[in-house]
Design a protein around this motif. Structure first.
Motif, PDB file in Angstrom:
ATOM      1  N   VAL A  23       1.111  -1.653   0.061  1.00 48.37           N
ATOM      2  CA  VAL A  23       0.028   0.263  -0.133  1.00 48.37           C
ATOM      3  C   VAL A  23       0.591   1.215  -0.066  1.00 48.37           C
ATOM      4  O   VAL A  23       1.804   1.421   1.428  1.00 48.37           O
ATOM      5  N   ASN A  24       0.444   2.223  -0.986  1.00 49.05           N
ATOM      6  CA  ASN A  24       1.914   3.395  -0.974  1.00 49.05           C
ATOM      7  C   ASN A  24       0.473   4.550  -1.343  1.00 49.05           C
ATOM      8  O   ASN A  24      -0.495   4.297  -1.934  1.00 49.05           O
ATOM      9  N   ARG A  25       1.410   5.030  -0.143  1.00 42.24           N
ATOM     10  CA  ARG A  25       0.043   6.352   0.013  1.00 42.24           C
ATOM     11  C   ARG A  25       0.754   7.703  -0.943  1.00 42.24           C
ATOM     12  O   ARG A  25       1.922   8.406  -1.423  1.00 42.24           O
ATOM     13  N   LEU A  26      -0.364   8.322  -2.014  1.00 39.37           N
ATOM     14  CA  LEU A  26       0.310   9.522  -3.270  1.00 39.37           C
ATOM     15  C   LEU A  26       0.058  10.619  -2.344  1.00 39.37           C
ATOM     16  O   LEU A  26      -0.180  10.728  -1.393  1.00 39.37           O
ATOM     17  N   ARG A  27       1.162  11.570  -3.130  1.00 39.98           N
ATOM     18  CA  ARG A  27       1.138  12.640  -2.545  1.00 39.98           C
ATOM     19  C   ARG A  27      -0.714  13.733  -2.645  1.00 39.98           C
ATOM     20  O   ARG A  27      -0.231  14.613  -1.414  1.00 39.98           O
ATOM     21  N   SER A  28      -1.251  12.888  -3.472  1.00 43.66           N
ATOM     22  CA  SER A  28      -2.549  14.023  -3.349  1.00 43.66           C
ATOM     23  C   SER A  28      -2.983  13.484  -1.935  1.00 43.66           C
ATOM     24  O   SER A  28      -4.642  13.635  -1.959  1.00 43.66           O
ATOM     25  N   GLY A  29      -3.476  12.495  -1.961  1.00 43.91           N
ATOM     26  CA  GLY A  29      -3.839  11.525  -0.114  1.00 43.91           C
ATOM     27  C   GLY A  29      -4.259   9.761  -0.488  1.00 43.91           C
ATOM     28  O   GLY A  29      -4.639   9.255   0.486  1.00 43.91           O
ATOM     29  N   ALA A  30      -4.333  10.244  -1.689  1.00 43.71           N
ATOM     30  CA  ALA A  30      -4.962   8.834  -2.993  1.00 43.71           C
ATOM     31  C   ALA A  30      -4.325   7.355  -1.516  1.00 43.71           C
ATOM     32  O   ALA A  30      -2.911   7.761  -2.388  1.00 43.71           O
ATOM     33  N   ALA A  31      -4.718   6.369  -1.575  1.00 43.65           N
ATOM     34  CA  ALA A  31      -3.475   5.052  -1.505  1.00 43.65           C
ATOM     35  C   ALA A  31      -3.953   4.523  -2.490  1.00 43.65           C
ATOM     36  O   ALA A  31      -5.027   3.843  -3.123  1.00 43.65           O
ATOM     37  N   LEU A  32      -3.171   3.666  -3.112  1.00 38.27           N
ATOM     38  CA  LEU A  32      -3.137   2.595  -4.290  1.00 38.27           C
ATOM     39  C   LEU A  32      -2.247   1.141  -3.369  1.00 38.27           C
ATOM     40  O   LEU A  32      -1.124   0.977  -2.706  1.00 38.27           O
ATOM     41  N   SER A  33      -3.349   0.307  -3.382  1.00 39.11           N
ATOM     42  CA  SER A  33      -2.299  -1.018  -3.695  1.00 39.11           C
ATOM     43  C   SER A  33      -2.620  -2.441  -3.996  1.00 39.11           C
ATOM     44  O   SER A  33      -3.250  -2.106  -5.555  1.00 39.11           O
ATOM     45  N   GLY A  34      -1.752  -3.244  -4.174  1.00 43.46           N
ATOM     46  CA  GLY A  34      -1.686  -4.096  -5.265  1.00 43.46           C
ATOM     47  C   GLY A  34      -0.385  -4.901  -4.782  1.00 43.46           C
ATOM     48  O   GLY A  34       0.120  -5.618  -3.760  1.00 43.46           O
ATOM     49  N   GLY A  35      -0.672  -6.260  -5.371  1.00 43.62           N
ATOM     50  CA  GLY A  35      -0.102  -7.820  -5.076  1.00 43.62           C
ATOM     51  C   GLY A  35       1.470  -7.502  -5.162  1.00 43.62           C
ATOM     52  O   GLY A  35       1.585  -7.614  -6.300  1.00 43.62           O
ATOM     53  N   LEU A  36       1.836  -8.260  -4.316  1.00 39.02           N
ATOM     54  CA  LEU A  36       3.626  -8.360  -5.012  1.00 39.02           C
ATOM     55  C   LEU A  36       3.723  -9.474  -5.134  1.00 39.02           C
ATOM     56  O   LEU A  36       4.365  -9.837  -5.657  1.00 39.02           O
ATOM     57  N   ALA A  37       2.732 -11.447  -4.357  1.00 45.39           N
ATOM     58  CA  ALA A  37       3.804 -12.011  -4.400  1.00 45.39           C
ATOM     59  C   ALA A  37       2.109 -12.880  -4.501  1.00 45.39           C
ATOM     60  O   ALA A  37       0.862 -12.458  -4.403  1.00 45.39           O
ATOM     61  N   HIS A  38       2.174 -14.556  -5.462  1.00 46.98           N
ATOM     62  CA  HIS A  38       0.499 -15.285  -4.573  1.00 46.98           C
ATOM     63  C   HIS A  38       0.732 -15.044  -3.148  1.00 46.98           C
ATOM     64  O   HIS A  38       1.859 -14.824  -2.107  1.00 46.98           O
ATOM     65  N   ASP A  39      -0.266 -15.337  -2.828  1.00 43.10           N
ATOM     66  CA  ASP A  39      -0.859 -15.383  -1.289  1.00 43.10           C
ATOM     67  C   ASP A  39      -0.371 -17.047  -1.025  1.00 43.10           C
ATOM     68  O   ASP A  39      -0.406 -17.950  -1.662  1.00 43.10           O
ATOM     69  N   TYR A  40      -0.015 -17.112   0.480  1.00 42.73           N
ATOM     70  CA  TYR A  40       0.649 -19.031   0.776  1.00 42.73           C
ATOM     71  C   TYR A  40      -0.053 -18.727   2.073  1.00 42.73           C
ATOM     72  O   TYR A  40      -0.900 -18.185   3.152  1.00 42.73           O
ATOM     73  N   TRP A  41       0.036 -20.129   2.556  1.00 41.01           N
ATOM     74  CA  TRP A  41      -0.277 -20.589   4.147  1.00 41.01           C
ATOM     75  C   TRP A  41       0.583 -20.606   4.767  1.00 41.01           C
ATOM     76  O   TRP A  41       1.869 -20.962   4.732  1.00 41.01           O
ATOM     77  N   GLN A  42       0.851 -19.889   6.645  1.00 41.08           N
ATOM     78  CA  GLN A  42       2.078 -20.527   7.026  1.00 41.08           C
ATOM     79  C   GLN A  42       1.730 -21.452   8.481  1.00 41.08           C
ATOM     80  O   GLN A  42       0.413 -20.038   8.906  1.00 41.08           O
ATOM     81  N   GLY A  43       1.887 -22.188   8.418  1.00 42.14           N
ATOM     82  CA  GLY A  43       1.868 -22.801   9.463  1.00 42.14           C
ATOM     83  C   GLY A  43       2.432 -22.796  11.122  1.00 42.14           C
ATOM     84  O   GLY A  43       3.476 -22.447  10.759  1.00 42.14           O
ATOM     85  N   GLU A  44       1.486 -23.128  12.282  1.00 44.00           N
ATOM     86  CA  GLU A  44       2.808 -23.083  13.373  1.00 44.00           C
ATOM     87  C   GLU A  44       1.803 -24.395  14.035  1.00 44.00           C
ATOM     88  O   GLU A  44       0.634 -24.488  14.090  1.00 44.00           O
TER      89      GLU A  44
END
Length: 208
Positions: A23-44
């Protein structure tokens, strides 16, 4: 082909989604979001205390398959079937015969929506139920995204996340009883309690 972990009882277990977003905040105040990679599971996971014979099986398994190149099959040990059912034993498939906990993909709408058949009549799924999708010796773990009820003929349409791999076809099977996916084991820790040993470990789902 992924390996099956030795049998164990678990004191604690969690399988949580890791959602990769920026999530990145622009100078205008708007927020842009995007996927970086595949979602995955983390188990404990934390096992119940193990005696020498049980621990020996785990030690042997880890020596053979505990490296980062090996995949193991893991599901949530305390959430083994759809929430609507305390057991699937003795439940019959709509067309006759005992249900073994596995259905067949009948059609694929997209990578998050499929229709499954060879199920009991009016088969019920709830949001958050686990399913495993298996084909060609590969297995991925998913959660149902909306309640669904099948028809009298033993078919149900369902939506799920994360998306299944592109390679999946109508030859795939869907596991509802003890669903599993491929994971890579993290470090395994040991804690002694007298003559018993408790193992704790993490695992990360394999992106396929």
């Amino acid at each position: 082909m992924a390996e099956v972990l030795p049998v164990a009882e678990y004191q604690q277990a969690s399988v949580e989604p890791i959602v990769n977003r920026s999530v990145n905040r622009l100078r205008s105040g708007a927020a842009l979001s995007g996927g970086l990679a595949h979602d995955y599971w983390q188990g404990e996971f934390v096992t119940a205390p193990m005696m020498r014979d049980e621990l020996g099986k785990w030690n042997a398994f880890l020596l053979q398959h505990g490296d980062a190149k090996s995949s193991v099959l893991i599901g949530h040990p305390h959430e083994c079937r759809p929430m609507a059912y305390t057991t699937l034993l003795g439940v019959n498939v709509a067309g006759g015969g005992q249900f073994n906990g596995v259905g067949t993909v009948f059609s694929i709408t997209d990578l998050t929506s499929i229709t499954v058949n060879n199920l009991p009549s009016n088969f019920m799924l709830k949001m958050g139920d686990w399913i495993g999708i298996e084909e060609g010796g590969r297995a991925t773990l998913h959660q149902v995204m909306a309640d669904a009820t099948g028809d009298a003929g033993g078919s149900v349409s369902l939506s799920f996340l994360p998306p299944m791999p592109l390679q999946r076809t109508t030859a795939a099977q869907v596991r509802f009883e003890k669903p599993v996916g491929e994971f890579i084991l993290g470090k395994v820790n040991r804690q002694k309690f007298g003559t018993a040993t408790v193992l704790s470990y993490s695992a990360t789902s394999r992106v396929t």
